[in-house]
Enzyme design. Sequence first.
Site, short mmCIF file in Angstrom:
data_model
loop_
_atom_site.label_atom_id
_atom_site.label_comp_id
_atom_site.label_asym_id
_atom_site.label_seq_id
_atom_site.Cartn_x
_atom_site.Cartn_y
_atom_site.Cartn_z
NE ARG A 3 -2.66 -0.31 3.06
CZ ARG A 3 -2.08 0.55 4.19
NH1 ARG A 3 -1.89 2.44 4.19
NH2 ARG A 3 -2.12 0.52 5.58
CE1 TYR B 77 -18.61 7.97 -15.45
CE2 TYR B 77 -17.22 8.27 -13.29
CZ TYR B 77 -17.86 7.37 -14.23
OH TYR B 77 -18.29 5.94 -14.38
CG ASP C 89 -10.65 13.71 -15.40
OD1 ASP C 89 -9.98 13.26 -16.55
OD2 ASP C 89 -11.85 13.23 -14.99
CE LYS D 187 -12.92 5.47 -18.06
NZ LYS D 187 -14.12 4.18 -18.15
N1 LCS Z 1 -12.90 11.15 -15.35
C1 LCS Z 1 -13.28 10.75 -16.39
C2 LCS Z 1 -13.34 11.60 -17.34
C3 LCS Z 1 -13.97 10.03 -16.63
O1 LCS Z 1 -15.31 9.93 -18.15
C4 LCS Z 1 -14.37 8.79 -15.93
C5 LCS Z 1 -15.05 7.57 -16.03
C6 LCS Z 1 -13.35 8.81 -14.47
C7 LCS Z 1 -13.12 10.21 -14.37
C8 LCS Z 1 -13.38 7.61 -13.20
O2 LCS Z 1 -12.26 6.43 -14.09
P1 LCS Z 1 -12.58 5.56 -13.67
O3 LCS Z 1 -13.42 5.36 -12.07
O4 LCS Z 1 -13.87 4.96 -13.62
O5 LCS Z 1 -11.75 4.34 -13.38
N2 LCS Z 1 -15.71 7.80 -17.02
C9 LCS Z 1 -16.65 6.36 -17.60
C10 LCS Z 1 -17.47 6.81 -18.67
O6 LCS Z 1 -17.64 7.71 -19.17
N3 LCS Z 1 -18.28 5.55 -18.44
O7 LCS Z 1 -18.23 4.49 -17.88
C11 LCS Z 1 -16.74 5.25 -16.83
#
Ligand code: LCS
Length: 396
Positions: A59, A112, A184, A209
Amino acid sequence: MKEHGEISQESLAVHAGVDSNEYLAVVPPIYQTSTFAFDSAEHGASLFSGEREGYIYSRMGNPTVRGLEKCIAALEGGYDGLACGSGMAAIHTTFATLLSGGDHLICSDAVYGPTCTLVETILSRFGVEYTMVDTSNLAAVKEAMRPNTKVVFVETPGNPTLVITDLQAVCSMAHDRGAQVVVDNTFMTPLLQQPFRWGVDVVVHSLTKFLNGHADVVGGVIILKSEQQYAPFRKTLNQLGGVLPPFESFLVHRGIKTLALRMQRHCENAAKVAEFLEQHPAVEWVRYPGLKSHPQHELACRQMTGHGGMISLGLKGGLEAGRKMMNAVKFCGLAVSLGGVESLIQHPASMTHASMGPEARQRANISDGLVRFSVGVENVNDIIADLDQAMAGCAT
Ligand code: LCS
């Protein structure tokens, strides 16, 4: 290997964070371990006191994870990184490091969905004040500033509207008032947008992504610019505990080796798909930063080195037509997430941005008819043929 400054991003994606190891394996091993043994009680104590460097407990740090963190930090032109268990863990860890009860946060309204919900329902319980604004509107950002504003959180291009925020302008406004800017950078990756160049203080990504790119890992990362800035973030991540495990780190690091190739193909394919959609009789509007019709096309060309793989669109038949289209795709997948090698289509109002509620969606310009498309790296003719047949019954 030369110093990072002299090496192109394409080469860094292949080499950065790949350390030598006992057997000179070209791909370093996965240190699938929770803990690391000490030579002696004195050795253990010296690691904990910081007198000596070394690994203690996964961790707190793990060599496989460190390799990935160093790689993304090099790509962003930052000092170092912190791999987190998801993009949301990276965002939460960032807020928990920079904000205390009584502080004020300004956040892009087009983000998001769960980022918006985290601010509105969790941070607020801890006494953090917030204002959600259209950060592409600089006058609105200025108006939202308060004496206690500590952080401006910007997602650009915004998910799913692809609205673009001028990072240099927002940074200068925030820094004048002693606030930090967090970006972001998930939609762009460091290959297409380097926020530190525009003065941004902290960069976060969902690794789930484009960076990983293969839709088989959930992860996130925070990149910092200096050792001084890095230390409190490392402490917070260690306390909150939302770290990325070694195997996932290995997979993401492997995915990044082809990041430059994939992003080039995502951009080429998305440009062609956007042009196709723009001239299709069933389509009412298309948003893609590379289209001249995008309201901030010029800013996109100045701030980004490519226009990415994300498109949003509205059909003339509105939500019903959009549903028909999503149910009719055969080659492309109907799923949330984005940035993988496979093309995916989804409906933000009822899926990724459902948690925001109708008012927050309206404020962020996320209409019920908006359909989001993540353009994959397949042959673009196959993608276009699928969309064409899926919209066959949609023209009005
Ligand atoms: N930031 C952006 C711009 C995102 O599109 C997402 C997830 C996150 C942060 C969060 O990331 P995660 O915790 O899922 O790794 N976006 C998603 C979307 O547009 N569709 O499903 C997940």
